[in-house]
Design a protein around this motif. Structure first.
Motif, mmCIF file in Angstrom:
data_model
loop_
_atom_site.group_PDB
_atom_site.id
_atom_site.type_symbol
_atom_site.label_atom_id
_atom_site.label_comp_id
_atom_site.label_asym_id
_atom_site.label_seq_id
_atom_site.Cartn_x
_atom_site.Cartn_y
_atom_site.Cartn_z
ATOM 1 N N GLY A 157 0.835 -1.199 0.000
ATOM 2 C CA GLY A 157 0.000 0.000 0.000
ATOM 3 C C GLY A 157 0.862 1.239 0.000
ATOM 4 N N SER A 158 1.403 1.583 1.191
ATOM 5 C CA SER A 158 2.254 2.775 1.277
ATOM 6 C C SER A 158 3.560 2.588 0.518
ATOM 7 C CB SER A 158 2.568 3.080 2.751
ATOM 8 O OG SER A 158 1.414 3.530 3.410
ATOM 9 N N PRO A 160 4.566 1.144 -2.721
ATOM 10 C CA PRO A 160 4.253 0.491 -4.000
ATOM 11 C C PRO A 160 5.474 -0.152 -4.645
ATOM 12 C CG PRO A 160 4.059 2.884 -4.188
ATOM 13 C CD PRO A 160 4.285 2.580 -2.752
ATOM 14 N N GLY A 185 -10.627 1.862 -6.927
ATOM 15 C CA GLY A 185 -11.924 2.499 -7.151
ATOM 16 C C GLY A 185 -12.456 2.181 -8.536
ATOM 17 N N ALA A 265 3.370 10.541 -10.628
ATOM 18 C CA ALA A 265 2.944 11.768 -11.325
ATOM 19 C C ALA A 265 1.417 11.844 -11.365
ATOM 20 C CB ALA A 265 3.523 11.800 -12.736
ATOM 21 N N LEU A 267 -0.578 10.276 -9.071
ATOM 22 C CA LEU A 267 -1.004 10.478 -7.680
ATOM 23 C C LEU A 267 -0.927 11.949 -7.301
ATOM 24 C CD1 LEU A 267 0.458 7.524 -5.558
ATOM 25 C CD2 LEU A 267 -1.754 7.709 -6.653
ATOM 26 N N ASN A 268 0.064 12.676 -7.839
ATOM 27 C CA ASN A 268 0.135 14.115 -7.555
ATOM 28 C C ASN A 268 -1.168 14.812 -7.939
ATOM 29 O OD1 ASN A 268 2.762 14.004 -6.625
ATOM 30 N ND2 ASN A 268 3.683 14.616 -8.581
ATOM 31 N N GLY A 392 -1.841 8.159 -0.204
ATOM 32 C CA GLY A 392 -0.802 8.531 0.761
ATOM 33 C C GLY A 392 -1.437 8.787 2.114
ATOM 34 N N VAL A 396 2.585 8.810 5.695
ATOM 35 C CA VAL A 396 3.445 8.951 4.510
ATOM 36 C C VAL A 396 3.694 10.423 4.206
ATOM 37 C CG1 VAL A 396 3.381 8.755 1.981
ATOM 38 C CG2 VAL A 396 3.081 6.713 3.399
ATOM 39 N N ARG A 403 11.291 14.355 5.426
ATOM 40 C CA ARG A 403 12.493 14.162 4.591
ATOM 41 C C ARG A 403 12.936 15.483 3.969
ATOM 42 N NH1 ARG A 403 12.157 9.946 -0.369
ATOM 43 N NH2 ARG A 403 10.530 11.413 -0.991
#
Ligand code: TGC
Length: 416
Positions: A157-158, A160, A185, A265, A267-268, A392, A396, A403
């Motif tokens: 999940g977190s 990938p 989904g 990209a 997910l952003n 996320g 995360v 970071r």
């Protein structure tokens, strides 16, 4: 002055073009152009007409209302921020406002628009071949084809990078995919799935790549995940891929899709929409409890006349104003092409955290009545449990920010 003789608030009705109503304490309305307001208000009309009257029924019965898809397409909301191929080419701020209005109706309906536009369509738009774009994007923008995006797996999940799904290229060029995806989904109603997989060519591991998989391909199976207590007016699924054979040109060919930066990209885009969307759920929760507190008498006085109520309303209003201002700052940056993924994590973490706190507080202020579907806050709060987890988790996004601040990756105990 007594609590009841102070007409302190306006319901915003005098300004038919008010986007935010009574919660707008900082001049939010003045930050948007007439075109942006037009778009937001047209989405609000759709929500008022088609979603609000039915959402309690859909939620209770766990129904995703497919009949809403043509209405969403008619307003140009599917892939709305993409250019060409039948997409509306709207700005990032307009996309955000639309997400906010939809999520004021229900997170499940905003999720559909996000999965279709920000994940599935955006994967094809960013990374696809000309042929893939022509084949799928116009139909998806029109709502005639539904897409889903398969990244998460039962055990990845977190992280990938830990995905197990494997695509092996055959000597003739075809790909054969095996694996499983979870929490995807729309997969049971999708016509096309973007499947991310580890790849292997003869004698060669080639890293993560994306594939455009028609869901009628032999060996593709999707099943809805039952018994959800959240996102009940939406559908999340398991996908099983058993020897799914695809032609060589099913791979997303762009260099931008080589490795995990390909799905990230996309997910952003989806995370950006969430930053705005969840503020819609928060605003709807606030509006619900503001109205309720004006009419509900307790010990002979409207709830709104109690200091404890007003302090809670004030705190909710502060976070809604701050949340929208943050979303707008990020939206203008996205439109200028300067939005950094770390800033998206700031917005996703903050606005999800505040939205669920507001929805829970609103439920509490509604007392026992707040636990029924007659009022929206608990439904929003339950949905937001999913929204703060997908795309996320809070952890995360906190670690992405950590970071950036420290220069030290702390995703694993080994400090990666
Ligand atoms: P790392 O493995 O080092 O990086 C891999 C490559 O990706 C690049 N990258 C990004 N690129 C663009 N935007 C971003 N936000 C990016 N984040 C990372 C990175 O630069 C690197 O590129 P390259 O060229 O060097 O290969 O990964 P990391 O250490 O950067 O990230 C670790 C971590 C934990 C932050 C990341 O793995 C992460 O974000 N995990 C969360 C995954 C997540 O959000 N999953 C939700 C998926 S949604 C879904 O499957 C279903 S929900 C939608 C639905 O309803 O269907």
């Amino acid at each position: 002055m007594t609590p009841t003789d102070t007409p302190a608030r306006s319901n915003g009705a005098a300004d038919a073009r008010s986007l935010f109503g009574p919660v707008d304490l900082t001049g939010l309305d003045g930050q948007f152009t007439p075109a942006e307001k037009d778009l937001a208000l047209s989405v609000r009309s759709l929500v008022d007409e088609h979603i609000r009257p039915n959402i309690a029924h859909w939620y209770e019965q766990a129904l995703f209302p497919r009949e809403i898809i043509p209405e969403l397409a008619r307003l140009g909301l599917l892939g709305m921020h993409l250019d060409g191929y039948g997409c509306a080419g709207r700005s990032a701020v307009e996309y955000g406002l639309a997400a906010s209005e939809l999520e004021a109706g229900d997170s499940g309906l905003r999720t559909f628009v996000s999965v279709q536009g920000s994940l599935a369509m955006s994967a094809i738009h960013k990374h696809g071949s000309e042929e893939q774009k022509r084949r799928w994007l116009p139909a998806m923008a029109a709502g005639e084809a539904i897409g889903c995006f398969g990244l998460t797996e039962p055990t990845a999940g977190s992280d990938p990078a830990g995905m197990q799904t494997l695509a092996v290229q055959q000597p003739g060029g075809d790909w054969v995919i095996n694996g499983a995806k979870r929490w995807i989904g729309m997969a049971t109603i999708a016509d096309v799935a973007i499947i991310w997989a580890q790849t292997r060519e003869p004698g060669n591991a080639r890293g993560v790549r994306g594939f455009v998989v028609p869901t009628d391909a032999q060996g593709f199976r999707a099943e809805a995940i039952p018994s959800k207590l959240s996102m009940r007016a939406s559908v999340q699924c398991d996908i099983l891929l058993e020897d799914v054979r695809l032609p060589a040109d099913a791979i997303l060919p762009a260099d931008s899709a080589i490795g995990l930066k390909g799905p990230f990209a996309c997910l952003n885009e989806a995370r950006y929409g969430i930053i705005w969307g969840v503020m819609g759920a928060a605003r709807d929760s606030f509006d619900a409890v503001l109205d309720y507190s004006a009419g509900r008498l307790q010990f002979g006085t409207p709830l709104a006349g109690y200091q404890l109520t007003q302090a809670k309303l004030a705190d909710m209003a502060l976070e809604i104003n701050k949340g929208y201002l943050l979303a707008l700052q990020l939206g203008r940056a996205k439109d200028a092409g300067t939005l950094d993924p770390v800033a998206i994590s700031v917005g996703k973490l903050n606005n999800c955290r505040e939205a669920i706190a507001i929805a829970r507080e609103a439920r509490e202020m509604l007392g026992g009545n707040g636990i029924t579907l007659d009022h929206s806050p608990l439904r929003h709060a339950n949905n937001l449990e999913s929204v703060r987890t997908y795309e996320g988790t809070e952890e995360v996004h906190a670690l992405i920010i950590g970071r950036q601040l420290t220069g030290i990756g702390a995703f694993t105990a080994a400090g990666k």
